[in-house]
Scaffold this active site. Structure first.
Site, PDB file in Angstrom:
ATOM      1  CB  SER A 121       2.671 -11.391  -4.604  1.00  0.00           C
ATOM      2  OG  SER A 121       2.715 -10.209  -3.844  1.00  0.00           O
ATOM      3  NE  ARG A 122       4.632 -11.991 -12.232  1.00  0.00           N
ATOM      4  CZ  ARG A 122       5.847 -11.677 -12.671  1.00  0.00           C
ATOM      5  NH1 ARG A 122       6.253 -10.414 -12.647  1.00  0.00           N
ATOM      6  NH2 ARG A 122       6.652 -12.595 -13.137  1.00  0.00           N
TER       7      ARG A 122
ATOM      8  CG  ASP B  27      -5.546  -6.514  -0.549  1.00  0.00           C
ATOM      9  OD1 ASP B  27      -5.759  -7.720  -0.428  1.00  0.00           O
ATOM     10  OD2 ASP B  27      -4.428  -6.027  -0.701  1.00  0.00           O
TER      11      ASP B  27
ATOM     12  N   GLY C 126       0.796  -1.206   0.000  1.00  0.00           N
ATOM     13  CA  GLY C 126       0.000   0.000   0.000  1.00  0.00           C
ATOM     14  C   GLY C 126       0.828   1.256   0.000  1.00  0.00           C
TER      15      GLY C 126
ATOM     16  CB  THR D 237       8.952  -7.715  -3.985  1.00  0.00           C
ATOM     17  OG1 THR D 237       8.735  -6.777  -2.933  1.00  0.00           O
ATOM     18  CG2 THR D 237      10.390  -8.177  -3.957  1.00  0.00           C
TER      19      THR D 237
ATOM     20  CB  THR E 194      -4.586  -2.286  -6.029  1.00  0.00           C
ATOM     21  OG1 THR E 194      -4.070  -2.179  -4.698  1.00  0.00           O
ATOM     22  CG2 THR E 194      -5.747  -3.257  -6.037  1.00  0.00           C
ATOM     23  CB  SER E 195       0.914  -1.470  -5.527  1.00  0.00           C
ATOM     24  OG  SER E 195       1.643  -2.624  -5.894  1.00  0.00           O
TER      25      SER E 195
ATOM     26  CB  SER F 136      -2.857 -13.329   0.437  1.00  0.00           C
ATOM     27  OG  SER F 136      -1.870 -13.001  -0.504  1.00  0.00           O
TER      28      SER F 136
END
Lengths: 504, 504
Positions: free
Chosen positions: B207-208, B269, B181, B216, B211-212, B277
């Site tokens: 993870s990919r 989310d 976030g 990483t 919503t950002s 998750s």
């Protein structure tokens, strides 16, 4: 080349002949200059602008062969909706961010949606900007965080406002609606025929099935055309006083039809959506006096008297805000009404009642007379307590049957319901008394047999609650248009016993 | 002809070269004998069986030209998933009814889902049987009817069980995770390098973006390959003690990756999904000691200390049930960390910190050291209170930078992050002091500029909270790979002021 605001993003459009169902799909080549300069990838939501109309479509990327450089393809529904001809140049761009989604997110977390919020959401829904993901989230949020009366009113108003509205020169405008969930409960054609024969104006619009094997529109379509325009519907009503048409074809509350497809996929039908769906169609159709039928039973859509009372309360409150007169009646929902379940099979029951045949299902006949009587009283045509007798006389005299035939002719000509090629009786495995029927499993079996997509499909009941049966006696007969569907329904019945409970 | 259970429903399969994104699509001719005998229509969900594998695909109906009689086509992802060769004969049938949907409906109405229920749902999700409508309803229901600790544990367990699991011969297995976030908060490559240089085993899966503008994995991919198999990841960790790979490529918690795509489309989310998750990925990766970073700020994902405390509480409780040691830290989330926002731009900040450059963003460096220190203490490598110093020394000595290069080489070779072709500075319209930044609008602008799909895209911040600026001074620079995307981000910024608040 047609008018273009951004010629750099112009693509010649081609009809590819791919039917993607309800989805609007645009096809582009991976090496398309627009795709590359705009940074589109598969599943990007794209605004397609013909100059006259815009649609939002999902991108599918084509590797080779299907399209020439500088071309884009459209799926069948996208082609129809955009209304262009082969080779027309369209411009494409990213679909704008869906600002109304913030309303859905707020709802998920328990906030109320105000009237402007519902208008924003339904405006985007009707213009095709909501994907399945967005639609499903909206439907689910409104079920999980139950809508209050203000919200149901606002949703109803937004459904009306984002569609066409019909008005009538005379008053009252009568209507009826059954909350559904009970297989075979096909009273509408009978009630409309009686009411119109008694001089009422009853421009009935019906929906297709949501999760059931047949909606009234599906059944009626086996007897006459139902996809009438607003103008054609008006001509039928002017001539005969009544009609029985599909609501979607006249674009009353189009948002409702879009949402219903998603509710069907989820097998979900929440109270707020239900009330808004029913009332928006009635109000947009210009109705002033409506009888609502709520069947109550353990395996009906409404399972208890308390749930029926809650639904009746919110429906009456919302109707009052729109100045709509409502009479809500509850009925026995412990077993299917009539014998047939599925469009054509139910149509045959309706014909038997209208024609006054001895073989006509008595329960369907009685239930239709109750509703017609209530409507005649609500509209002031019959004195209080005298409605049902007036309805019975209109049926017995043949006036209702004559009116029904006249309505069918006015809608485009009467049809003979189709008969299924594949049939299979399902037999009692023991002797005893029928103590319970599972409406939901019966409906599911009829759907798996192909109803309502296959008009002839469904099932025909041979027994009722309380009947005594012998082992080996047929309980019902499955009807299907394809052997695959017949087997599918049989498999389901085999693995989901008991559908019908027989006690020794 | 290959092995067939029902040769009557056999169709020769062809790759049509249509990329439909994540959707599995099967194409059949309208006049196909299987279509007709089974009663399939557009959008029917169909089970496609190759003999070895099965997938559930949505039917698109083709009118002419694309297919010969007796053939069916597959979309690209369906083709890959089924793993067949051109001309292979497959059988098709109606997809079975989705029984697990009853769990979703129960959840919508406020009931709890038990462990078997989550397993049923996620099993169907992973096998591709849930359409977008079903996935979205599940996600929305779990957000609207917040999951309790038992449910989050059960969801976590189901996510682990429906995917691969990795185990390691040694202990502790260290890990870190940021709840996200906060744009630019890319500490992971630095923390992993320090921890591994200090002798810890830290097999980091990331993870990919949800919503950002970058996850990483997206950022790391500009520096080295991240799509490693479980075996390849193990070799990297055996050699270097650490890795930074994409979790999805090793099939840990594959259900999570499917759900994340829908959460992204909804910009949603929820707490329960978030905890499941994060923890499912950690546990499936075999981690034993994990540091969790929760940035808190008005426009960060977690907006208040109370929300952070609630998240920390449920995460700690669930972790405890899986015997996972957790240290949760909160950090300042009032503005982006570092300067770059977007995969390549963030990668450059990471490199500057690792290389000890004077120009390196001080906030990113400090935050990474805090987290690395906490992890060193949690694992017992450093004494309590001595972790941050140990981390700082490891960075200053160049050991962390050497370790990072070694990890990149082991993952397949170090890369140079790409540079965007299109750049545009956004200028201050007045002079004054920067009093607030909207992380969400900054992230949205970076996404509209093309991040994370376009690796070079995003934006570069030139100011921080409290800075004094002159009118006309650049506040940030947009980076994009396509002019369309650049303009789209500029439009958004123009219509969504203020993004950065300047007070006189």
């Amino acid at each position: 080349m047609s008018k273009q605001s951004a010629p750099g993003n112009g693509l010649k459009i081609r009809r590819l002949g791919i039917d993607t169902g309800h989805d609007f799909v645009i096809y582009m080549r991976r090496d398309c200059h627009v795709c590359r300069s705009e940074g589109f990838t598969a599943h990007t939501r794209i605004e397609v602008d013909s100059g006259d109309r815009k649609i939002t479509a999902v991108l599918n990327i084509v590797n080779h062969g299907l399209l020439l450089q500088g071309e884009a393809g459209l799926s069948e529904r996208a082609w129809t909706k955009l209304g262009v001809s082969e080779g027309h140049v369209v411009t494409v761009r990213y679909a704008k961010p869906l600002d109304s989604l913030s309303q859905v997110r707020a709802k998920i977390y328990g906030k109320r949606i105000d009237p402007d919020g519902f208008l924003d959401v339904l405006g985007d829904v009707v213009s095709g900007r909501y994907s399945d993901i967005h639609l499903s989230s909206f439907i689910t949020a409104c079920a999980a965080q139950a809508l209050d009366t203000n919200e149901v009113s606002a949703l109803t108003a937004a459904m009306i406002e984002t569609g066409d509205q019909v008005s009538w020169p005379n008053s009252p405008i009568a209507d009826k609606h059954c909350v559904g969930g009970l297989p075979g409960n096909r009273t509408t054609p009978i009630v409309v025929s009686i009411a119109a024969a008694c001089g009422l104006t009853i421009p009935k619009t019906s929906s297709r099935a949501i999760t059931s094997p047949a909606g009234t529109a599906d059944t009626m379509e086996t007897l006459a055309p139902v996809n009438l325009s607003a103008a054609a519907m008006r001509r039928v009503v002017e001539r005969e006083g009544g009609c029985i048409v599909w609501g979607g074809a006249v674009d009353l509350s189009p948002a409702d039809d879009i949402l219903i497809r998603v509710e069907r996929a989820l097998d979900l039908d929440s109270e707020g959506q239900l009330v808004a769906s029913v009332l928006s169609k009635k109000i947009a159709a210009g109705s002033s006096h409506v009888v609502i039928d709520i069947p109550v039973g353990e395996t009906a859509k409404i399972r208890s008297a308390a749930a029926a009372a809650s639904l009746a309360r919110i429906m009456t409150e919302v109707a009052h805000r729109f100045d709509l007169k409502l009479a809500v009646t509850t009925s026995d929902g412990s077993q299917p009404v009539g014998r047939g379940i599925g469009p054509a099979l139910e149509a045959r029951d309706v014909l038997a009642v209208l024609q006054g045949k001895d073989s006509a299902p008595a329960d369907l006949r009685a239930h239709a007379l109750t509703l017609a009587g209530s409507l005649l009283e609500l509209c002031g045509t019959a004195a209080e307590g005298a409605g049902e007798d007036m309805a019975a006389q209109t049926l017995a005299s043949g006036q209702a049957w004559a009116k029904f035939q006249a309505i069918c002719e006015a809608q485009g000509g009467m049809r003979v319901p189709p008969v299924a090629d594949h049939r299979k009786p399902v037999l009692a495995t023991r002797s005893g008394r029928v103590s319970a029927l599972d409406n939901r499993k019966i409906a599911r079996a009829a759907r798996l047999a192909g109803a309502p997509v296959s008009k002839a499909a469904g099932l025909e009941m041979h027994i009722r609650l309380g009947d005594t049966v012998e082992a080996g006696q047929p309980l019902f007969t499955l009807h299907a248009s394809a052997s695959g569907e017949l087997n599918y329904a049989l498999d389901y019945i085999g693995t989901h016993q008991p559908v019908i409970v027989i006690e020794p």
